[in-house]
Write a protein that holds these residues in place. Structure first.
Motif, PDB file in Angstrom:
ATOM      1  N   ASN A   1     -20.705 -37.077   7.941  1.00  0.00           N
ATOM      2  CA  ASN A   1     -19.599 -37.982   8.459  1.00  0.00           C
ATOM      3  C   ASN A   1     -18.586 -38.139   7.611  1.00  0.00           C
ATOM      4  OD1 ASN A   1     -20.893 -38.193  10.893  1.00  0.00           O
ATOM      5  ND2 ASN A   1     -22.061 -40.059  10.132  1.00  0.00           N
ATOM      6  N   ALA A   2     -18.651 -38.033   6.142  1.00  0.00           N
ATOM      7  CA  ALA A   2     -17.599 -37.903   5.301  1.00  0.00           C
ATOM      8  C   ALA A   2     -16.979 -36.640   5.119  1.00  0.00           C
ATOM      9  CB  ALA A   2     -18.046 -38.264   3.644  1.00  0.00           C
ATOM     10  N   ILE A   3     -17.503 -35.555   5.395  1.00  0.00           N
ATOM     11  CA  ILE A   3     -16.999 -34.280   5.497  1.00  0.00           C
ATOM     12  C   ILE A   3     -16.202 -34.236   7.009  1.00  0.00           C
ATOM     13  CG2 ILE A   3     -17.405 -31.675   6.122  1.00  0.00           C
ATOM     14  CD1 ILE A   3     -19.982 -32.064   3.933  1.00  0.00           C
ATOM     15  N   LEU A   4     -16.896 -34.719   7.958  1.00  0.00           N
ATOM     16  CA  LEU A   4     -16.080 -34.890   9.233  1.00  0.00           C
ATOM     17  C   LEU A   4     -14.714 -35.800   9.177  1.00  0.00           C
ATOM     18  CD1 LEU A   4     -16.077 -34.014  12.350  1.00  0.00           C
ATOM     19  CD2 LEU A   4     -17.435 -36.289  12.641  1.00  0.00           C
ATOM     20  N   THR A   5     -14.804 -36.738   8.413  1.00  0.00           N
ATOM     21  CA  THR A   5     -13.571 -37.494   8.477  1.00  0.00           C
ATOM     22  C   THR A   5     -12.721 -36.812   7.745  1.00  0.00           C
ATOM     23  OG1 THR A   5     -15.123 -39.483   8.767  1.00  0.00           O
ATOM     24  CG2 THR A   5     -12.858 -39.762   7.675  1.00  0.00           C
ATOM     25  N   PHE A   6     -12.885 -36.356   6.497  1.00  0.00           N
ATOM     26  CA  PHE A   6     -11.818 -35.584   5.717  1.00  0.00           C
ATOM     27  C   PHE A   6     -11.399 -34.452   6.532  1.00  0.00           C
ATOM     28  CE2 PHE A   6     -14.283 -38.006   2.145  1.00  0.00           C
ATOM     29  CZ  PHE A   6     -13.127 -38.756   1.865  1.00  0.00           C
ATOM     30  N   SER A   7     -12.166 -33.785   7.111  1.00  0.00           N
ATOM     31  CA  SER A   7     -12.010 -32.463   8.165  1.00  0.00           C
ATOM     32  C   SER A   7     -10.675 -32.930   9.125  1.00  0.00           C
ATOM     33  CB  SER A   7     -12.865 -31.968   8.550  1.00  0.00           C
ATOM     34  OG  SER A   7     -13.726 -31.390   7.780  1.00  0.00           O
ATOM     35  N   ILE A   8     -10.910 -34.256   9.555  1.00  0.00           N
ATOM     36  CA  ILE A   8      -9.937 -34.890  10.604  1.00  0.00           C
ATOM     37  C   ILE A   8      -8.905 -35.067  10.021  1.00  0.00           C
ATOM     38  CG2 ILE A   8      -9.545 -36.590  12.455  1.00  0.00           C
ATOM     39  CD1 ILE A   8     -12.871 -36.304  12.940  1.00  0.00           C
ATOM     40  N   ILE A   9      -8.839 -35.870   8.816  1.00  0.00           N
ATOM     41  CA  ILE A   9      -7.742 -36.095   7.947  1.00  0.00           C
ATOM     42  C   ILE A   9      -6.864 -34.885   7.738  1.00  0.00           C
ATOM     43  CG2 ILE A   9      -6.587 -37.274   6.162  1.00  0.00           C
ATOM     44  CD1 ILE A   9      -9.100 -39.284   6.436  1.00  0.00           C
ATOM     45  N   LEU A  10      -7.472 -34.050   7.353  1.00  0.00           N
ATOM     46  CA  LEU A  10      -6.818 -32.716   6.995  1.00  0.00           C
ATOM     47  C   LEU A  10      -6.031 -31.979   8.228  1.00  0.00           C
ATOM     48  CD1 LEU A  10      -6.236 -30.496   4.692  1.00  0.00           C
ATOM     49  CD2 LEU A  10      -8.447 -29.431   5.461  1.00  0.00           C
ATOM     50  N   VAL A  11      -6.821 -31.922   9.354  1.00  0.00           N
ATOM     51  CA  VAL A  11      -6.063 -31.312  10.545  1.00  0.00           C
ATOM     52  C   VAL A  11      -4.748 -32.180  10.890  1.00  0.00           C
ATOM     53  CG1 VAL A  11      -6.739 -31.064  13.054  1.00  0.00           C
ATOM     54  CG2 VAL A  11      -8.266 -30.341  11.301  1.00  0.00           C
ATOM     55  N   GLY A  12      -4.974 -33.457  10.770  1.00  0.00           N
ATOM     56  CA  GLY A  12      -3.942 -34.556  11.331  1.00  0.00           C
ATOM     57  C   GLY A  12      -2.600 -34.319  10.285  1.00  0.00           C
ATOM     58  N   GLN A  13      -3.070 -33.709   8.883  1.00  0.00           N
ATOM     59  CA  GLN A  13      -1.878 -33.791   8.118  1.00  0.00           C
ATOM     60  C   GLN A  13      -1.191 -32.538   8.210  1.00  0.00           C
ATOM     61  OE1 GLN A  13      -0.512 -35.985   5.803  1.00  0.00           O
ATOM     62  NE2 GLN A  13      -2.012 -37.293   6.795  1.00  0.00           N
ATOM     63  N   LEU A  14      -2.202 -31.338   8.628  1.00  0.00           N
ATOM     64  CA  LEU A  14      -1.642 -30.034   8.674  1.00  0.00           C
ATOM     65  C   LEU A  14      -0.754 -29.856   9.884  1.00  0.00           C
ATOM     66  CD1 LEU A  14      -4.878 -27.910   7.959  1.00  0.00           C
ATOM     67  CD2 LEU A  14      -2.630 -27.835   6.693  1.00  0.00           C
ATOM     68  N   PHE A  15      -1.049 -30.535  10.810  1.00  0.00           N
ATOM     69  CA  PHE A  15      -0.437 -30.335  12.286  1.00  0.00           C
ATOM     70  C   PHE A  15       0.721 -31.498  12.403  1.00  0.00           C
ATOM     71  CE2 PHE A  15      -4.259 -27.689  13.059  1.00  0.00           C
ATOM     72  CZ  PHE A  15      -3.614 -26.502  13.533  1.00  0.00           C
ATOM     73  N   ASN A  16       0.741 -32.287  11.512  1.00  0.00           N
ATOM     74  CA  ASN A  16       1.741 -33.305  11.597  1.00  0.00           C
ATOM     75  C   ASN A  16       1.318 -34.546  12.724  1.00  0.00           C
ATOM     76  OD1 ASN A  16       3.640 -34.325   9.866  1.00  0.00           O
ATOM     77  ND2 ASN A  16       5.398 -33.398  10.915  1.00  0.00           N
ATOM     78  N   PHE A  17      -0.003 -34.574  13.093  1.00  0.00           N
ATOM     79  CA  PHE A  17      -0.240 -35.610  13.939  1.00  0.00           C
ATOM     80  C   PHE A  17      -0.171 -36.994  13.495  1.00  0.00           C
ATOM     81  CE2 PHE A  17      -2.976 -32.103  15.845  1.00  0.00           C
ATOM     82  CZ  PHE A  17      -2.133 -31.778  16.773  1.00  0.00           C
ATOM     83  N   PRO A  18       0.056 -37.871  14.355  1.00  0.00           N
ATOM     84  CA  PRO A  18      -0.060 -39.416  13.801  1.00  0.00           C
ATOM     85  C   PRO A  18      -1.555 -39.785  13.234  1.00  0.00           C
ATOM     86  CG  PRO A  18       0.057 -39.430  16.059  1.00  0.00           C
ATOM     87  CD  PRO A  18       0.171 -38.031  15.765  1.00  0.00           C
ATOM     88  N   THR A  19      -1.535 -40.179  12.181  1.00  0.00           N
ATOM     89  CA  THR A  19      -2.883 -40.561  11.500  1.00  0.00           C
ATOM     90  C   THR A  19      -3.176 -41.867  11.422  1.00  0.00           C
ATOM     91  OG1 THR A  19      -2.038 -40.561   9.204  1.00  0.00           O
ATOM     92  CG2 THR A  19      -2.917 -38.656  10.239  1.00  0.00           C
TER      93      THR A  19
END
Length: 124
Positions: A101-119
């Motif tokens: 779940n930590a890997i999943l959470t950091f992956s989602i944060i990374l995707v959000g940062q890469l695509f400039n999504f609201p986090t």
């Protein structure tokens, strides 16, 4: 009489579920995971934005749901989470779940940062 029939039906349901093949059990767990994530996601947004929760807030962060499913389900499948859950649950499984779940959470944060999504904030 009604109570006895209800207990009997639960036993039959349990036997039915235990006798399913592994693939079907995994698919049931994936569906349950997806549904639970959706419910907890919307509920968390509602709790954090209690007085100003609107559909637009939900839409802003809706990208997280498909990202979590697209990243999370393969992560759980490839790391053997569903195999372990269908066999047994132990304390070591809890640590493995935490790591996944930590890997999943950091992956989602990374995707959000890469695509400039609201986090979301860390409170979420």
């Amino acid at each position: 009489m009604f109570i006895k029939n209800k207990i009997f039906e639960r036993k039959n349901l349990l036997k039915f579920l235990l006798n399913l093949n592994t693939l079907t059990k995994k698919l049931i767990l994936i569906i349950i995971d997806t549904f639970c994530f959706l419910i907890s996601f919307v509920f968390s947004l509602w709790l954090l934005n209690d007085d100003k929760f609107t559909i637009s807030i939900l839409i802003d962060y809706l990208w997280i749901f498909p990202a979590a499913i697209i990243i999370g389900i393969p992560l759980y499948l490839f790391t053997g989470q569903y195999k372990e859950i269908t066999r047994y649950i132990s304390s070591t499984l809890s640590y493995k779940l935490l790591k996944r779940n930590a890997i999943l959470t950091f992956s989602i944060i990374l995707v959000g940062q890469l695509f400039n999504f609201p986090t979301l904030s860390l409170k979420f």
